[in-house]
Design a protein around this motif. Sequence first.
Motif, PDB file in Angstrom:
ATOM      1  N   SER A 200      -3.513 -12.682  -7.280  1.00  0.00           N
ATOM      2  CA  SER A 200      -2.722 -11.650  -6.622  1.00  0.00           C
ATOM      3  C   SER A 200      -2.769 -11.830  -5.107  1.00  0.00           C
ATOM      4  O   SER A 200      -1.771 -11.635  -4.410  1.00  0.00           O
TER       5      SER A 200
ATOM      6  N   ILE B 266       0.776  -7.914  -5.707  1.00  0.00           N
ATOM      7  CA  ILE B 266       1.824  -8.790  -6.240  1.00  0.00           C
ATOM      8  C   ILE B 266       3.212  -8.245  -5.883  1.00  0.00           C
ATOM      9  O   ILE B 266       4.124  -8.989  -5.538  1.00  0.00           O
ATOM     10  N   TRP B 267       3.353  -6.930  -5.939  1.00  0.00           N
ATOM     11  CA  TRP B 267       4.654  -6.305  -5.650  1.00  0.00           C
ATOM     12  C   TRP B 267       4.952  -6.299  -4.150  1.00  0.00           C
ATOM     13  O   TRP B 267       6.116  -6.394  -3.735  1.00  0.00           O
TER      14      TRP B 267
ATOM     15  N   LEU C 121       2.998   2.380  -7.357  1.00  0.00           N
ATOM     16  CA  LEU C 121       1.949   1.370  -7.151  1.00  0.00           C
ATOM     17  C   LEU C 121       0.978   1.771  -6.037  1.00  0.00           C
ATOM     18  O   LEU C 121      -0.112   1.228  -5.946  1.00  0.00           O
TER      19      LEU C 121
ATOM     20  N   GLU D 202      -4.331  -5.007  -7.435  1.00  0.00           N
ATOM     21  CA  GLU D 202      -3.766  -6.348  -7.576  1.00  0.00           C
ATOM     22  C   GLU D 202      -2.281  -6.280  -7.934  1.00  0.00           C
ATOM     23  O   GLU D 202      -1.483  -7.100  -7.474  1.00  0.00           O
ATOM     24  N   ALA D 203      -1.901  -5.283  -8.720  1.00  0.00           N
ATOM     25  CA  ALA D 203      -0.475  -5.076  -9.025  1.00  0.00           C
ATOM     26  C   ALA D 203       0.278  -4.762  -7.726  1.00  0.00           C
ATOM     27  O   ALA D 203       1.381  -5.262  -7.476  1.00  0.00           O
ATOM     28  N   LEU D 204      -0.364  -3.954  -6.888  1.00  0.00           N
ATOM     29  CA  LEU D 204       0.233  -3.617  -5.588  1.00  0.00           C
ATOM     30  C   LEU D 204       0.393  -4.880  -4.731  1.00  0.00           C
ATOM     31  O   LEU D 204       1.437  -5.097  -4.117  1.00  0.00           O
TER      32      LEU D 204
ATOM     33  N   ALA E 170      -7.811 -12.567 -11.389  1.00  0.00           N
ATOM     34  CA  ALA E 170      -6.710 -11.649 -11.082  1.00  0.00           C
ATOM     35  C   ALA E 170      -6.646 -11.405  -9.577  1.00  0.00           C
ATOM     36  O   ALA E 170      -5.571 -11.391  -8.967  1.00  0.00           O
TER      37      ALA E 170
ATOM     38  N   LEU F  33      -7.400  -3.791 -10.730  1.00  0.00           N
ATOM     39  CA  LEU F  33      -6.148  -4.317 -11.278  1.00  0.00           C
ATOM     40  C   LEU F  33      -4.946  -3.572 -10.694  1.00  0.00           C
ATOM     41  O   LEU F  33      -3.898  -4.175 -10.443  1.00  0.00           O
ATOM     42  N   SER F  34      -5.111  -2.262 -10.446  1.00  0.00           N
ATOM     43  CA  SER F  34      -3.988  -1.503  -9.883  1.00  0.00           C
ATOM     44  C   SER F  34      -3.695  -1.974  -8.453  1.00  0.00           C
ATOM     45  O   SER F  34      -2.536  -2.041  -8.036  1.00  0.00           O
TER      46      SER F  34
END
Lengths: 356, 134, 217
Positions: free
Chosen positions: C15, C186-187, C151, C182-184, C11, C179-180
């Motif tokens: 990312s 990606i965005w 995010l 990694e979401a950031l 992940a 993971l949070s």
Amino acid sequence: MRKDQNLGEYLRTQGVSRRGFLKFCSATASLMALPPSAVAQVAEALASARRPSVIWLSFQECTGCTESLTRSHAPTVESLIFDAISLDYHHTLQVASGEGAEEARHAAMEENDGEYLLVVDGSIPLGNPGYSTIAGISNLDMLKDTAKGAAAVIAVGTCAAFGGIPQAFPNPTGAVSVSDIITDKPIINVSGCPPIPVVITGVLAHFLTFGTIPELDHLGRPTAFFGQTIHDRCYRRPFYERGQFAHTFDDEGARKGWCLYELGCKGPTSYNACATVKWNEGTSFPIGSGHGCLGCSEPGFWDHGSFYKPISAGLWGSKETLLGAAAAGAALGIGSAMAARARKNKAIKESEADSS
Amino acid sequence: MSALDSIAVQAEYETGNVVPLLHEIRHALERLLNGEDGTVIDMRSLPLAPGEEKRIEDALGKGEVHADLDALGPTTILETSYPGVWLITHRNTEGEVIGRFIEVTRFPSILESQPEDIRTGLTALGNRLAEDSA
Amino acid sequence: MTLLDFARGPALQWSLIILVTGIIWRIVGALLLSSRKDLSVARRKSGLNDGLGAIATRSLPAHTFEKRIRFQHVTGYAWHLALFVTVLFFGPHILFFESLLGFSWPALPNGIVLFSAAVALAILIALLIRRANHPVQKLISNADDYISVILCILPLLTGILAFAHIGGRYETLLAIHLLSIEALFIWFPFGKLMHSAMTFPARFQAGTSFGRKGIKA
């Protein structure tokens, strides 16, 4: 100890006084990580405990678990517990070998059908039955056959509990844990590489005392011993809170006994009792000796990256891939800019053509 | 003295567990005075740094009573300098510590003679007198 | 593979690849955009000074409106400062950067970092509530704004929980925290978070352009 005797009667025939028995019970309650208030309960249960038959199977293992247990210490509470169980089959410890040994196993299974305790150390290879056999019987067949009549199964060590080192990447033998195969029996996972001897005997003592399975966590480990992380109970925890870390194994911080997080200690993600029970008669444990926890009681601990890599570091840190990503981004950027330019030039031409 | 003993071990770590433990003992003593039950603290359940057990012992000090019993190995029972606070160390026949407890009580129950043992003793005494008179 | 292994391994890898590819793509794309040749005569020669000047003046409070936007200014500065302290000076974070970059720097005491994380989180939540309720802000906000703010909130919140061991087992909290982030990652390249890469170049560009036109930026 005769099979028709209970433990209380047995100890009295051995000349152990009630006071001695109560001392044994306090030590046993402490061993089982029960609160001292449970001593009376333990005494009552232990006095009438019957001697259970135990069959111990060793599969893909290094005998470290048995070593941990038997070399723990000389005559102790633990050995009294071993007097109190009937270890009917253990091919490292038993005198009989070959056919005789297998006969002993079958006899114990028949005699105590549905009541004996099965202890397993080592993982089971599924890749090829010939990878590990005992008396020509594959580990898989022996486990299935012996587990059938067992009251409960205790998987001793990380290999039996989670697959351990035989299962580490690339798992050449297709090693699996006991719980991957046996699904219709209560299984207690006593993980660790090796497990703390006191924890092994503590679980046996619990079964002997109460005849029940202790409370287990989501990985099937007794919460009395595996309920908290090494980090939670570590005496170096205050240094972590204050942000005082050893950066190398021989710097000022290491000498002052500061937190080993930066040196890859897996204490925060490892559940075991080392920080309180400790090893070698309560002398010390890895962190007490200045080395981080390896997390040996956790599934797949060999494959969580280097033992010396901090938990917060990525398991992947290849700059090449990132350079590749940067190059790809640049190419995409150039491409999209060119496309934009082309569209723009086309629009200009069209508008110039329109206006002329 | 083994070779290990000759290594000077520096143990100056501080987990900060000693003071809270002393507070816990103080509360247990107050409860005991108020007629409530005694308290037993299992030393094995405490995360202690090297040297801290010794520091706890030093902090508690030695009181008036020191008893040794020999049952499945020696046990020492020590009243600390704070009356009502006892330090009990169980050892096996090899002399290794198998359990260590701080007991806050008027009198540790392990010292009391047990009915089962009294009965055995009574029978033995009866037998002896019978033998003597025979 | 455990959740933590996933968060620390694949992940993180993917990312980061998306983050780097996306950022470079957008920056290179923006840099290479052609502008039509300006045929007008320059009022004066503009250069580095105008660009840097614009960066400076636009980073300082705008005096005309200062009273009305003081809240945004103060909270904005405080939030960014608190974020930088939290991200760059927490011991375990530095270990993360070291594993990626190969070098490290000294950490701040945990107490200071925890305080700044709490400040950053509180400000961001306050700003989010304000955005959702303030009539003008509500009007000019789109999904991008809300996604970007949320995010940013999640890593701060999960980080504090992981540090304090609240709400679950540490390995789970740490995995969720990673993971949070990694979401950031990606965005990041595709939303308004790109302002962190674009703000200063954009101000610089505006400054030089204004300079050419003789406007004091």
